[in-house]
Design a protein around this motif. Structure first.
Motif, mmCIF file in Angstrom:
data_model
loop_
_atom_site.group_PDB
_atom_site.id
_atom_site.type_symbol
_atom_site.label_atom_id
_atom_site.label_comp_id
_atom_site.label_asym_id
_atom_site.label_seq_id
_atom_site.Cartn_x
_atom_site.Cartn_y
_atom_site.Cartn_z
ATOM 1 N N TYR A 64 0.763 -1.077 0.096
ATOM 2 C CA TYR A 64 0.057 -0.037 0.212
ATOM 3 C C TYR A 64 0.804 1.251 0.074
ATOM 4 C CZ TYR A 64 -4.483 -2.517 0.827
ATOM 5 O OH TYR A 64 -5.272 -3.529 0.675
ATOM 6 N N ARG A 65 1.939 1.090 -0.293
ATOM 7 C CA ARG A 65 2.982 2.297 -0.167
ATOM 8 C C ARG A 65 2.935 3.087 -1.340
ATOM 9 N NH1 ARG A 65 8.245 -0.726 2.634
ATOM 10 N NH2 ARG A 65 7.332 -0.880 4.792
ATOM 11 N N ARG A 66 3.335 4.391 -1.296
ATOM 12 C CA ARG A 66 3.336 5.487 -2.335
ATOM 13 C C ARG A 66 1.879 5.817 -2.572
ATOM 14 N NH1 ARG A 66 7.835 7.543 -2.450
ATOM 15 N NH2 ARG A 66 7.320 8.460 -4.410
ATOM 16 N N ARG A 67 0.895 5.896 -1.827
ATOM 17 C CA ARG A 67 -0.490 6.226 -1.865
ATOM 18 C C ARG A 67 -0.893 7.511 -0.970
ATOM 19 N NH1 ARG A 67 -3.968 0.554 -2.500
ATOM 20 N NH2 ARG A 67 -2.376 -0.606 -3.751
ATOM 21 N N GLY A 68 0.109 7.973 -0.238
ATOM 22 C CA GLY A 68 -0.293 8.854 0.711
ATOM 23 C C GLY A 68 -0.907 8.653 2.098
ATOM 24 N N ILE A 69 -0.482 7.247 2.233
ATOM 25 C CA ILE A 69 -0.973 6.783 3.625
ATOM 26 C C ILE A 69 -0.293 7.358 4.830
ATOM 27 C CG2 ILE A 69 -1.644 4.697 5.006
ATOM 28 C CD1 ILE A 69 -2.278 3.344 2.303
ATOM 29 N N GLY A 70 0.979 7.115 4.577
ATOM 30 C CA GLY A 70 2.001 7.597 5.614
ATOM 31 C C GLY A 70 1.702 8.945 5.790
ATOM 32 N N SER A 71 1.501 9.985 4.904
ATOM 33 C CA SER A 71 1.395 11.314 5.075
ATOM 34 C C SER A 71 0.059 11.540 5.657
ATOM 35 C CB SER A 71 1.415 12.028 3.750
ATOM 36 O OG SER A 71 2.712 11.776 3.163
ATOM 37 N N ALA A 72 -1.064 10.879 5.384
ATOM 38 C CA ALA A 72 -2.044 10.804 6.074
ATOM 39 C C ALA A 72 -2.058 10.626 7.579
ATOM 40 C CB ALA A 72 -3.423 10.167 5.446
ATOM 41 N N LEU A 73 -1.503 9.714 7.967
ATOM 42 C CA LEU A 73 -1.148 9.058 9.140
ATOM 43 C C LEU A 73 -0.577 10.384 9.982
ATOM 44 C CD1 LEU A 73 -0.272 5.345 8.574
ATOM 45 C CD2 LEU A 73 -2.329 6.217 9.958
ATOM 46 N N LEU A 74 0.399 10.930 9.393
ATOM 47 C CA LEU A 74 1.354 11.783 10.172
ATOM 48 C C LEU A 74 0.413 13.208 10.242
ATOM 49 C CD1 LEU A 74 4.913 11.617 8.767
ATOM 50 C CD2 LEU A 74 4.002 11.124 10.865
ATOM 51 N N ALA A 75 -0.419 13.471 9.204
ATOM 52 C CA ALA A 75 -1.051 14.559 9.401
ATOM 53 C C ALA A 75 -2.239 14.327 10.586
ATOM 54 C CB ALA A 75 -1.840 14.916 8.258
ATOM 55 N N ALA A 76 -2.903 13.189 10.721
ATOM 56 C CA ALA A 76 -3.730 13.054 11.686
ATOM 57 C C ALA A 76 -2.964 13.007 13.160
ATOM 58 C CB ALA A 76 -4.260 11.604 11.702
ATOM 59 N N ALA A 77 -1.709 12.463 12.936
ATOM 60 C CA ALA A 77 -0.848 12.453 14.469
ATOM 61 C C ALA A 77 -0.732 13.784 14.818
ATOM 62 C CB ALA A 77 0.347 11.613 14.342
ATOM 63 N N GLU A 78 -0.408 14.761 13.989
ATOM 64 C CA GLU A 78 0.198 16.108 14.132
ATOM 65 C C GLU A 78 -1.264 16.886 14.419
ATOM 66 O OE1 GLU A 78 2.095 17.129 10.600
ATOM 67 O OE2 GLU A 78 4.050 16.163 11.062
ATOM 68 N N ALA A 79 -2.312 16.474 14.019
ATOM 69 C CA ALA A 79 -3.503 17.306 14.546
ATOM 70 C C ALA A 79 -4.007 16.754 15.893
ATOM 71 C CB ALA A 79 -4.973 16.827 13.471
ATOM 72 N N ARG A 80 -3.741 15.787 16.013
ATOM 73 C CA ARG A 80 -4.017 15.003 17.509
ATOM 74 C C ARG A 80 -3.035 15.906 18.555
ATOM 75 N NH1 ARG A 80 -2.238 11.067 21.567
ATOM 76 N NH2 ARG A 80 -4.136 10.426 22.378
ATOM 77 N N PHE A 81 -1.576 15.890 18.128
ATOM 78 C CA PHE A 81 -0.782 16.910 18.906
ATOM 79 C C PHE A 81 -1.258 18.262 19.371
ATOM 80 C CE2 PHE A 81 2.553 13.694 17.663
ATOM 81 C CZ PHE A 81 2.408 12.862 18.656
ATOM 82 N N THR A 82 -1.637 18.901 18.150
ATOM 83 C CA THR A 82 -1.991 20.068 18.314
ATOM 84 C C THR A 82 -3.426 20.504 19.175
ATOM 85 O OG1 THR A 82 -1.199 20.729 15.929
ATOM 86 C CG2 THR A 82 -2.779 22.166 16.985
ATOM 87 N N ALA A 83 -4.281 19.497 18.996
ATOM 88 C CA ALA A 83 -5.444 19.480 19.689
ATOM 89 C C ALA A 83 -5.124 19.438 21.202
ATOM 90 C CB ALA A 83 -6.580 18.565 19.235
#
Length: 145
Positions: free
Chosen positions: A85-104
């Protein structure tokens, strides 16, 4: 992120599937990469382990990130995406969700554990805007009961 992937938090009944994903998708292991370690993590912070699943199959885990918040620092661990499933933006989406959690939660800086010999992982983290801090060296000591 690709529309055919959904993100959510992991559940304790998924621990065997999480460990299997890490075995095939993550480089390196830790003394906490076992059922008891993951169960303790989820008991302490049930929302810290974010998983990616195919939209039509929410039971199939294809990516993870641990977004650990201790009230002081934001720590990222086990960013892993199934090789199929690599090279589909999944890692970037996971990091964005993690960063949003941290910010909240009030976090101000995130750090990631990246193995020195993991060139692919280092490229992923650099692309996401992370970089090593040469002034620090991680010191560790395994704890025994």
């Amino acid at each position: 992120m690709t529309a055919d992937i959904a993100l959510r938090t992991a559940t304790p009944d998924e621990i065997p599937a999480l460990l299997a994903l890490w075995a095939r998708a993550a480089k390196g292991t830790s003394i906490t990469d076992d059922a008891d370690g993951v169960a303790a993590l989820l008991a302490r912070d049930p929302e810290c382990l974010i998983v990616a699943t195919p939209a039509g199959d929410p039971a199939a885990l294809v990516g993870t990130v641990i977004a650990g918040w201790d009230g002081w620092r934001c720590h990222l661990y086990r960013l892993a995406v199934d090789p199929r499933y690599r090279r589909r933006g999944i890692g970037s989406a996971l990091l964005a969700a993690a960063e949003a959690r941290f910010t909240a939660l009030g976090g101000r800086r995130a750090d990631a554990m990246v193995l020195d010999d993991n060139a692919e992982g280092q490229r992923t983290w650099r692309t996401a805007g992370y970089g090593p801090q040469p002034q620090w060296t991680r010191w560790a000591k395994p704890l025994t009961a």
